[in-house]
Scaffold this active site. Sequence first.
Site, mmCIF file in Angstrom:
data_model
loop_
_atom_site.group_PDB
_atom_site.id
_atom_site.type_symbol
_atom_site.label_atom_id
_atom_site.label_comp_id
_atom_site.label_asym_id
_atom_site.label_seq_id
_atom_site.Cartn_x
_atom_site.Cartn_y
_atom_site.Cartn_z
ATOM 1 N N HIS A 308 -17.030 4.024 29.693
ATOM 2 C CA HIS A 308 -16.487 2.750 30.162
ATOM 3 C C HIS A 308 -15.102 2.969 30.736
ATOM 4 O O HIS A 308 -14.345 3.816 30.261
ATOM 5 C CB HIS A 308 -16.421 1.733 29.007
ATOM 6 C CG HIS A 308 -16.208 0.321 29.460
ATOM 7 N ND1 HIS A 308 -14.957 -0.187 29.727
ATOM 8 C CD2 HIS A 308 -17.090 -0.693 29.717
ATOM 9 C CE1 HIS A 308 -15.079 -1.453 30.117
ATOM 10 N NE2 HIS A 308 -16.341 -1.778 30.122
ATOM 11 N N ASP A 366 -23.737 -2.311 29.008
ATOM 12 C CA ASP A 366 -24.625 -2.430 30.168
ATOM 13 C C ASP A 366 -25.938 -1.683 29.951
ATOM 14 O O ASP A 366 -26.993 -2.116 30.414
ATOM 15 C CB ASP A 366 -23.939 -1.890 31.426
ATOM 16 C CG ASP A 366 -22.713 -2.692 31.799
ATOM 17 O OD1 ASP A 366 -22.823 -3.925 31.819
ATOM 18 O OD2 ASP A 366 -21.657 -2.097 32.054
#
Length: 431
Positions: A308, A366
């Site tokens: 991330h 995600d």
Amino acid sequence: MSEKKLILKDPGSGKELELPVKESTIGPGAVDLGKLYRKLGYFSYDPGFLATASCASRITYIDGEAGTLLYRGYPIEQLAEKSTFIEVAYLLMYGELPDQEQLTSFQNIILHHTMLNENLKKFYGGFYHDAHPMAVMVGVVGSLSAFYHDSTDVENPRHREISAQRLVAKMPTIAAAVYKRTIGEPFMYPRNELSYCGNLLRMMFGVPCEEYEVDPLMERALDLLFILHADHEQNASTATVRQAGSSGADPFACVAAGIASLWGPAHGGANEAVLDMLAEIGDVKNIPKYIEMAKDKESGFRLMGFGHRVYKNYDPRAKIIRDVCHQLLNKMGNTHDPMFELALRLEEIALSDEYFIERKLYPNVDFYSGIIYRAMGLPNNMFTVMFAIARTVGWVAHWMEMMSDPAQKIGRPRQVYLGPGKRDYTGLDQR
């Protein structure tokens, strides 16, 4: 306690400048660079604004190194375990957790304003039959001010609140209508007795000719995903909403701008990119080859859904949603789908391979949200739409905060100019 200052010296002129430091409740403070250009003639240069605080906010705090996410001071883990999306929406919009009377009132406002103006439905017919759902979302949400112009006075606090509530209430109905149009089924009206997420599931998957029974696990999974996606500090789409709002644009236009920003594959489209990546890998037996490609910077292949931009540790939202993801797959019998087998094997490798562990390339939110939406039966191009529903709460919370901030002014970034110096025009016959 005396105010902190940073002393900056210009080596060229020898001038010194005292820059005040704006302290934060937790986390790093920020150096106020307002005088930098006026006193020394320099702009600050920070591509992507990675080290720039564009505003002061009381809504969300992220510590990427520690893997911490707080909504109004409350850890995301506690909210995910004990709260609901509607309660979290109230918290983000109004600053405190509601008491029972406040929660009931807010919930009634949201659930009783989910219907759309009937004329707005005709708007959907103007889009090409295979238009991307996010393109339709941008257009429909942007048109709302033409239907609800009774609450677009941005200087009126009550107007701001009404329009924010309308956006949160109507976004699931708008999104469900987008989905129904793509599959050729009739739009479903909302039902006031259902929960926020239960209503959305019925409007997407129900049909007029029979009753639809909301699956409690799917409802809980969706509610949890919406809590986790509700806000994430000054990300690209939230910063876009604030930038648009700084000009005095109405909230519907601002949120439409946020949806356009969210559409990008590096932002809200990341969960869609995860499924595209899994489709490219194709089979469990191909995983070793793609793992090696991911380790090779020259290959051009990127492992989507891992690591991330902000979190340098495990994404706290991924930890929360992982178990629900596995529960949903087991209940729905989708663990035999080759795509899910592939995803679970990739997850296993990422959590055990030293290359990923050393670089902290853990599965992020995600990765799991894409799998969950696929398990629910949604096509890939609807994943970002679901993200937009949840993030609307964060967008309107930031917009409301910005519009009530006396320090708010129109956004006007500067630049480092690298083009030609001043030159004279030459006639066409001299070029």
